[in-house]
Write an enzyme that holds these catalytic residues in place. Structure first.
Site: not given
Length: 412
Positions: A131-132, A289
């Site tokens: 993610d991100d 992440h």
């Protein structure tokens, strides 16, 4: 009589004959023909690239949302779930409604629905996702994935604002074969947004990713903080055809800090070990992440352990035996079906200079159903790159001249 016409006369005839074709080709913007064309993606190397999108870091203003997306939203029969209120990281609902009941079904309270992707089927399948991104550490992560030949085995849930500020990193992931998915535009608590704001967060991220990936429309999204309820699920699915992806285990890599008593690299890796080096055989869909050096370090440490213990990494789509994108099959090189976000066909216009115009679905478009069972509007034709095909299409002018020359050769 035609046998006495000179070649030049026939050529002139061809030029004159071409005029009506060109006039009919230059259709008004609101005609069915123009609605069949995909939007032309802005050049990420151009100085005005970011002007084609809302500003990063905040929820897109409703005024930037293409009308076609709002029109699609208006057709959706949404569940009767109110907008939540931010409350210290845990959104709450009016009148103290239970967010875990089947009507609201908030994942904050661990409520899931059948369509949510949670744990992959099959033994020792690790649905790998990050993610991100893209962030400053993304290039290092992408290098590691490439060195281990697993670039195409990772799904990147990207933030739209990060995408437009670091398009070159996205292109690296695309070229390596990474699977791109949506993590909203500005990483908000989605249940606290209005319906229109939810549309803007999802739609613009889809558009930015599609523009950098040959027109491939993302099929998956992951809610920031896991904050999703049945209202937000319905908007994601019914407006954009998005599948909601959750996680069955949180690695807490995002919480790593140097403060004593908090999560550290060592503690996160210790928990990770219990998942990939023990006796577990059920598939894994972890929350991970590409946020900073710590998160990358954890993955690079744990990946060899998992492989050594018999785990197979796959991207989210492959782990659940589903397609990668709404308008393409598996991989970043498959043929793209001519369509655009929310089934619309549009032309790019800078959002800071004029209103973004998105046409509604053309009457001559066909309704198709994707693997998630979502009806989407798709143009009848399929081209690997329709914008390229349109730009390189022989004009009717040229075709008419060619026909005239051929006719002259026959008649002489």
């Amino acid at each position: 009589m035609y046998g006495h016409l000179s070649l030049s006369a026939l050529s002139l005839f061809a030029v004159v004959a071409a005029a009506p074709f060109r006039e009919s080709w230059l259709q008004p913007r609101d005609s069915p023909v123009s609605q069949l064309f995909r939007r032309t993606a802005p050049d990420p190397n151009s100085n005005d690239y970011m002007s084609y999108y809302p500003g990063p870091g905040s929820t897109p203003n409703v005024s930037t949302i293409p009308q076609a997306w709002l029109d699609k939203l208006a057709t959706v029969n949404l569940p009767n779930v109110p907008v939540a209120t931010p409350d210290g990281g845990r959104p709450t609902y009016p009148n103290n409604e239970d967010d875990g009941d089947s009507t609201i079904c908030s994942f904050t309270d661990q409520c899931r629905v059948e369509d949510d992707l949670y744990s992959p089927p099959g033994e020792k399948i690790w649905a790998l996702s990050f993610d991100d991104g893209p962030t400053d550490v993304s290039p290092a992560l992408y290098d590691y994935l490439a060195q281990n030949n697993i670039s195409s085995s990772a799904t990147h849930f990207m933030i739209g604002g990060n995408v437009i500020t670091s398009p070159q990193s996205v292109l690296v992931a695309v070229k390596a074969g990474g699977h791109l998915a949506v993590h909203t535009w500005s990483h908000p608590y989605m249940t606290t947004l209005t319906n229109e704001q939810v549309v803007g967060e999802l739609g613009w991220t889809m558009q930015a990713l599609s523009d950098l990936n040959g027109g491939r429309i993302p099929m998956y999204w992951r809610p920031p903080y896991g904050d999703v309820d049945n209202r937000v699920r319905a908007i994601a699915k019914e407006v954009f055809g998005l599948v909601t992806v959750l996680w069955d285990s949180d690695t807490n890599d995002w919480a790593i800090t140097d403060e004593p008593g908090q999560y550290s690299v060592a503690s996160v890796e210790a928990y990770f070990d219990t998942l990939v080096t023990g006796n577990r055989t059920q598939g894994l869909l972890l929350l991970e992440h590409e946020l900073d050096n710590n998160t990358v370090e954890v993955f690079e440490t744990e990946y060899p352990k998992a492989v050594g213990n018999g785990w197979t990494v796959k991207n989210v789509a492959d782990a659940f035996n589903m397609e990668w994108y709404l308008n393409s099959g598996k991989g970043n090189n498959d043929v793209v079906t001519t369509m655009s976000v929310a089934g619309t066909l549009t032309t790019a216009t800078p959002t800071n200079t004029s209103t973004y115009v998105a046409s509604s679905t053309a009457a001559s478009s066909a309704s198709v159903t994707d693997s998630a069972g979502v009806s989407i509007a798709s143009a009848a034709s399929s081209e690997a790159s329709s914008s390229w095909a349109i730009a390189n299409r022989p004009s009717h002018f040229v075709i008419a001249i060619a026909c005239g020359l051929a006719l002259a050769a026959i008649m002489v």
